[in-house]
Design a protein around this motif. Structure first.
Motif, PDB file in Angstrom:
ATOM      1  N   ILE A  11       0.830  -1.207   0.000  1.00  0.00           N
ATOM      2  CA  ILE A  11       0.000   0.000   0.000  1.00  0.00           C
ATOM      3  C   ILE A  11       0.870   1.266   0.000  1.00  0.00           C
ATOM      4  O   ILE A  11       0.587   2.225  -0.709  1.00  0.00           O
ATOM      5  N   ALA A  12       1.943   1.248   0.774  1.00  0.00           N
ATOM      6  CA  ALA A  12       2.750   2.459   0.950  1.00  0.00           C
ATOM      7  C   ALA A  12       3.631   2.767  -0.253  1.00  0.00           C
ATOM      8  O   ALA A  12       3.837   3.947  -0.579  1.00  0.00           O
ATOM      9  N   ALA A  13       4.166   1.760  -0.915  1.00  0.00           N
ATOM     10  CA  ALA A  13       5.096   2.005  -2.027  1.00  0.00           C
ATOM     11  C   ALA A  13       4.443   2.759  -3.188  1.00  0.00           C
ATOM     12  O   ALA A  13       4.999   3.769  -3.649  1.00  0.00           O
ATOM     13  N   PRO A  14       3.282   2.320  -3.694  1.00  0.00           N
ATOM     14  CA  PRO A  14       2.685   3.110  -4.776  1.00  0.00           C
ATOM     15  C   PRO A  14       2.248   4.506  -4.332  1.00  0.00           C
ATOM     16  O   PRO A  14       2.310   5.460  -5.117  1.00  0.00           O
ATOM     17  N   THR A  15       1.834   4.628  -3.070  1.00  0.00           N
ATOM     18  CA  THR A  15       1.421   5.935  -2.568  1.00  0.00           C
ATOM     19  C   THR A  15       2.598   6.905  -2.528  1.00  0.00           C
ATOM     20  O   THR A  15       2.515   8.023  -3.037  1.00  0.00           O
ATOM     21  N   LEU A  16       3.711   6.463  -1.943  1.00  0.00           N
ATOM     22  CA  LEU A  16       4.877   7.337  -1.854  1.00  0.00           C
ATOM     23  C   LEU A  16       5.526   7.548  -3.217  1.00  0.00           C
ATOM     24  O   LEU A  16       6.071   8.626  -3.486  1.00  0.00           O
ATOM     25  N   ALA A  17       5.457   6.553  -4.098  1.00  0.00           N
ATOM     26  CA  ALA A  17       5.986   6.726  -5.451  1.00  0.00           C
ATOM     27  C   ALA A  17       5.156   7.750  -6.221  1.00  0.00           C
ATOM     28  O   ALA A  17       5.701   8.565  -6.969  1.00  0.00           O
ATOM     29  N   GLY A  18       3.860   7.720  -6.050  1.00  0.00           N
ATOM     30  CA  GLY A  18       2.996   8.702  -6.707  1.00  0.00           C
ATOM     31  C   GLY A  18       3.229  10.102  -6.187  1.00  0.00           C
ATOM     32  O   GLY A  18       3.258  11.071  -6.959  1.00  0.00           O
ATOM     33  N   ILE A  19       3.413  10.221  -4.889  1.00  0.00           N
ATOM     34  CA  ILE A  19       3.732  11.530  -4.318  1.00  0.00           C
ATOM     35  C   ILE A  19       5.075  12.011  -4.850  1.00  0.00           C
ATOM     36  O   ILE A  19       5.245  13.179  -5.194  1.00  0.00           O
ATOM     37  N   GLY A  20       6.040  11.074  -4.939  1.00  0.00           N
ATOM     38  CA  GLY A  20       7.342  11.439  -5.482  1.00  0.00           C
ATOM     39  C   GLY A  20       7.271  11.859  -6.934  1.00  0.00           C
ATOM     40  O   GLY A  20       8.000  12.754  -7.365  1.00  0.00           O
ATOM     41  N   ALA A  21       6.399  11.228  -7.715  1.00  0.00           N
ATOM     42  CA  ALA A  21       6.270  11.587  -9.133  1.00  0.00           C
ATOM     43  C   ALA A  21       5.641  12.966  -9.302  1.00  0.00           C
ATOM     44  O   ALA A  21       5.914  13.650 -10.287  1.00  0.00           O
ATOM     45  N   LEU A  22       4.827  13.379  -8.359  1.00  0.00           N
ATOM     46  CA  LEU A  22       4.194  14.687  -8.464  1.00  0.00           C
ATOM     47  C   LEU A  22       5.157  15.839  -8.195  1.00  0.00           C
ATOM     48  O   LEU A  22       4.936  16.954  -8.677  1.00  0.00           O
ATOM     49  N   ILE A  23       6.209  15.589  -7.451  1.00  0.00           N
ATOM     50  CA  ILE A  23       7.138  16.663  -7.099  1.00  0.00           C
ATOM     51  C   ILE A  23       7.845  17.227  -8.334  1.00  0.00           C
ATOM     52  O   ILE A  23       7.813  18.442  -8.556  1.00  0.00           O
ATOM     53  N   PRO A  24       8.491  16.389  -9.179  1.00  0.00           N
ATOM     54  CA  PRO A  24       9.122  16.989 -10.366  1.00  0.00           C
ATOM     55  C   PRO A  24       8.107  17.564 -11.357  1.00  0.00           C
ATOM     56  O   PRO A  24       8.402  18.539 -12.046  1.00  0.00           O
ATOM     57  N   LEU A  25       6.926  16.966 -11.418  1.00  0.00           N
ATOM     58  CA  LEU A  25       5.909  17.517 -12.308  1.00  0.00           C
ATOM     59  C   LEU A  25       5.469  18.898 -11.843  1.00  0.00           C
ATOM     60  O   LEU A  25       5.147  19.770 -12.657  1.00  0.00           O
ATOM     61  N   SER A  26       5.441  19.092 -10.545  1.00  0.00           N
ATOM     62  CA  SER A  26       5.073  20.409 -10.020  1.00  0.00           C
ATOM     63  C   SER A  26       6.198  21.422 -10.211  1.00  0.00           C
ATOM     64  O   SER A  26       5.946  22.597 -10.456  1.00  0.00           O
ATOM     65  N   VAL A  27       7.430  20.972 -10.099  1.00  0.00           N
ATOM     66  CA  VAL A  27       8.562  21.885 -10.207  1.00  0.00           C
ATOM     67  C   VAL A  27       8.813  22.278 -11.659  1.00  0.00           C
ATOM     68  O   VAL A  27       8.954  23.460 -11.980  1.00  0.00           O
TER      69      VAL A  27
END
Length: 72
Positions: A11-27
């Protein structure tokens, strides 16, 4: 406890990976995507999920199986 840690990791790996993917997209923005930055952020999210799932499983195991008592 390891079975519980694996379930939490699932449960945690896809959640944290998705949050991580949003960071460069936001920057960088969607128009200027740097795929290496996205991949690196996703891998960092998965790596962070390993100890996080272990510590959460250890805490849950401690709450469910108090020392000196019977399993809840």
């Amino acid at each position: 406890m390891w079975k519980l840690a694996i379930i939490i990791f699932i449960i945690a790996a896809p959640t944290l990976a998705g949050i991580g993917a949003l960071i460069p997209l936001s920057v960088f923005g969607v128009g200027e995507i740097d795929f290496r930055a996205v991949l690196l952020a996703v891998l960092c999210g998965v790596i962070i999920a390993v100890p996080a799932s272990y510590f959460v499983a250890r805490r849950l195991n401690g709450l469910l199986n108090p020392r000196g008592g019977h399993p809840a």
